[in-house]
Design an enzyme around this catalytic site. Structure first.
Site, short mmCIF file in Angstrom:
data_model
loop_
_atom_site.label_atom_id
_atom_site.label_comp_id
_atom_site.label_asym_id
_atom_site.label_seq_id
_atom_site.Cartn_x
_atom_site.Cartn_y
_atom_site.Cartn_z
N HIS A 145 -4.45 0.36 8.15
CA HIS A 145 -5.01 0.00 6.44
C HIS A 145 -5.87 -0.66 6.16
O HIS A 145 -6.76 -0.52 5.33
CB HIS A 145 -3.91 -1.10 5.91
CG HIS A 145 -4.27 -1.07 4.25
ND1 HIS A 145 -3.99 -0.24 3.27
CD2 HIS A 145 -4.97 -2.25 4.12
CE1 HIS A 145 -4.16 -0.81 2.78
NE2 HIS A 145 -4.75 -1.83 2.32
N CYS A 195 0.71 -0.88 0.28
CA CYS A 195 0.17 -0.12 0.15
C CYS A 195 1.05 1.15 0.12
O CYS A 195 1.97 1.32 1.21
CB CYS A 195 -0.74 0.02 1.50
SG CYS A 195 -1.80 1.67 1.76
N HIS A 211 -7.35 1.83 1.39
CA HIS A 211 -6.05 2.58 2.84
C HIS A 211 -7.38 3.85 3.55
O HIS A 211 -7.49 4.96 2.55
CB HIS A 211 -4.75 2.81 2.80
CG HIS A 211 -4.03 3.43 3.76
ND1 HIS A 211 -3.31 2.09 4.80
CD2 HIS A 211 -4.85 4.27 4.88
CE1 HIS A 211 -2.98 2.72 5.53
NE2 HIS A 211 -3.69 4.15 6.25
N CYS A 258 0.74 2.97 3.79
CA CYS A 258 0.74 2.91 4.41
C CYS A 258 2.59 3.17 5.94
O CYS A 258 2.74 3.41 4.93
CB CYS A 258 0.41 0.97 4.68
SG CYS A 258 -0.35 0.03 5.05
N HIS A 287 -8.36 7.36 3.50
CA HIS A 287 -7.79 8.42 3.39
C HIS A 287 -9.07 9.28 2.27
O HIS A 287 -9.53 9.47 2.14
CB HIS A 287 -6.50 7.82 2.47
CG HIS A 287 -6.73 7.83 1.25
ND1 HIS A 287 -7.52 6.51 0.61
CD2 HIS A 287 -6.74 8.61 0.39
CE1 HIS A 287 -7.58 6.79 -0.53
NE2 HIS A 287 -7.74 7.93 -1.36
N ASN A 347 -13.35 10.53 -0.77
CA ASN A 347 -13.77 9.42 -1.75
C ASN A 347 -13.31 7.97 -1.80
O ASN A 347 -11.98 7.69 -2.03
CB ASN A 347 -12.61 9.42 -3.15
CG ASN A 347 -13.79 9.73 -4.75
OD1 ASN A 347 -15.25 9.92 -5.05
ND2 ASN A 347 -12.93 9.31 -5.76
N SER A 391 -9.05 4.43 -5.64
CA SER A 391 -7.84 3.78 -5.78
C SER A 391 -7.12 2.80 -4.90
O SER A 391 -6.53 1.71 -5.02
CB SER A 391 -6.65 4.93 -6.50
OG SER A 391 -6.89 5.51 -6.02
N GLN A 434 -8.70 13.47 0.91
CA GLN A 434 -7.84 14.38 -0.36
C GLN A 434 -8.44 15.53 0.61
O GLN A 434 -9.06 15.75 0.74
CB GLN A 434 -7.26 14.59 -1.96
CG GLN A 434 -7.36 12.65 -2.30
CD GLN A 434 -7.78 12.75 -3.33
OE1 GLN A 434 -6.60 13.75 -4.17
NE2 GLN A 434 -7.90 11.54 -4.17
P1 H2U Z 1 -8.35 7.94 -4.45
O1 H2U Z 1 -8.52 8.37 -2.99
O2 H2U Z 1 -8.70 8.87 -5.74
O3 H2U Z 1 -7.78 6.68 -4.57
O4 H2U Z 1 -7.00 9.43 -4.55
C1 H2U Z 1 -5.03 8.81 -3.91
C2 H2U Z 1 -4.73 9.42 -4.69
O5 H2U Z 1 -3.65 9.81 -4.00
C3 H2U Z 1 -4.68 10.58 -5.82
O6 H2U Z 1 -4.95 11.20 -6.30
C4 H2U Z 1 -2.55 10.26 -4.72
C5 H2U Z 1 -3.16 9.51 -6.05
O7 H2U Z 1 -2.37 10.79 -7.32
N1 H2U Z 1 -1.38 9.17 -4.47
C6 H2U Z 1 0.06 9.57 -4.41
O8 H2U Z 1 -0.16 11.04 -4.42
N2 H2U Z 1 1.29 8.90 -4.15
C7 H2U Z 1 0.95 8.07 -4.19
O9 H2U Z 1 2.24 6.74 -4.37
C8 H2U Z 1 0.20 6.77 -4.65
C9 H2U Z 1 -1.42 7.74 -4.61
ZN ZN Z 2 -2.60 0.47 3.92
#
Ligand code: H2U
Ligand code: ZN
Length: 349
Positions: A113, A50, A162, A53, A164, A151, A159, A166
């Site tokens: 996670h 992940c 975990h 994590c 999270h 989201n 994606s 934004q």
């Molecule tokens: P989602 O919650 O929509 O899946 O988005 C996860 C965000 O995390 C996405 O905007 C960022 C992606 O650009 N990300 C990072 O900044 N670094 C990473 O290593 C993986 C995902």
């Molecule tokens: Zn994780």
């Protein structure tokens, strides 16, 4: 005689000026369409693959610290950049472009996670709320709009499971907040009171669409809800922005979130997908003007309709005409009200 549970009608979204079509008589139609696949719900507390994590290396090559509560980092794939050139002037009204500058960040809600907000301890949820407020305070010094959002769930295109959220901070208001700004200003100009302050008081009086409430907060299915189980979380007093919340209000918000999101999970006994986000008074250079027409609020937009695997599609008439729903806002609220505040995973069921 008009019966809102039987007869088609349209409802006005006073917050953004949209209209939606309510068609309660369609509730009985059969469903033979798409069924979503359920994502596996047996995640480990730590996943070595992940990106979010603690201690793991992200795609950018940066390594996350061994964080123990919330952790914020700059999005490695930001949709908005700190510096971007201004598009050339507008030679034609049909081809307009605007400059956009800002920052994107990712907030890990927890080092674990396998958790989601409703499964977290109240103190940890409050930690997320504090982080949201701190981010709005910090980024709001520079940017006019700070969009905090989450989201959640593969069905929403998230994606990574975990826990999270934004943040996008930018120099001007995006579309939805701009629509809400106009409607709130028009109402304030006409009645001298903030639209959503009047709205929450009217909803408390009517008591038909309130899912959960406490001394400081109300979570309700808005009269104009478009998504089947859409909710709006509102403070009971006039609050402009997340950083303005008192310690007591943050504690009580953590409790409202836990109760609302637990009910969401219990509805179809699945980790309920949604997109949620906060709207509050603009920041940055908006601090120079009175923003009393604004009221802080959170929107929850969950896509599920009938079960953990059948979602509402916003297609056809929704795309070409206007939003449409079968289940009324009041019926959705009744279903959410009837559920327990105890998470189904803790129920032994
Ligand atoms: P989602 O919650 O929509 O899946 O988005 C996860 C965000 O995390 C996405 O905007 C960022 C992606 O650009 N990300 C990072 O900044 N670094 C990473 O290593 C993986 C995902
Ligand atoms: Zn994780």
């Amino acid at each position: 005689m008009f019966d809102p549970t039987e007869h088609p009608h349209r409802r006005y979204n006073a917050l953004n000026g949209d209209w939606i079509l309510v068609s309660p008589h369609r509730m009985k139609r059969p469903w033979q369409g798409q069924v979503e696949k359920l994502p596996p719900d047996n995640r480990p507390a730590y996943d070595p693959s992940c990106y979010l994590c603690p201690g793991n290396t992200r795609t950018s090559g940066e390594t996350n610290p061994n964080y123990e509560a919330t952790y914020v980092f700059p999005n490695d794939f930001p949709a908005i950049l700190k510096e971007a050139p201004t598009p050339a002037g507008t030679p034609h009204p049909l081809f307009q472009a605007q400059q956009v500058e800002g920052e994107c960040r990712v907030i890990c809600f927890s080092p674990s996670h396998d958790l989601t907000l409703p499964e977290m301890e109240l103190s940890a949820i409050q930690g997320v709320i504090n982080t949201w407020a701190d981010q709005v305070a910090e980024l709001g010094q520079t940017y006019r709009w700070v969009q905090v959002f989450e989201n959640k769930g593969a069905v929403m295109g998230c994606s990574n499971p975990h826990p999270h959220g934004q943040i996008y901070a930018q120099n001007d208001l995006p579309l939805e907040p701009a629509k809400e700004a106009v409607k709130q200003w028009e109402y304030y100009d006409s009645y001298g009171r903030p639209l959503l302050v009047d709205y929450v008081n009217e909803e408390l009086k009517r008591d038909e669409r309130i899912v959960v409430k406490n001394d400081h907060w109300v979570a309700l299915v808005p009269y104009w809800a478009t998504w089947p189980y859409e909710t709006l979380v509102l403070p009971r007093r006039h609050v402009l922005r997340l950083p303005d919340l008192t310690g007591k209000e943050r504690e009580s918000l953590a409790s409202i979130f836990k109760r609302l999101l637990t009910r969401y999970d219990n509805l179809f006994e699945t980790s309920f997908p949604y997109s949620m986000g906060w709207h509050g008074a603009p920041t940055g250079n908006a601090y120079d003007n009175d923003q009393s027409h604004w009221q802080l609020h959170a929107h929850f937009y969950p896509p599920l309709l009938r079960s953990a695997t059948v979602k509402k599609f916003m297609v056809g008439y929704e795309m070409l005409a206007e939003g449409q729903r079968d289940l009324t806002a009041e019926q959705a609220c009744t279903r959410l009200q009837q559920l327990s505040d105890i998470h189904y995973k803790k129920n032994g069921s």
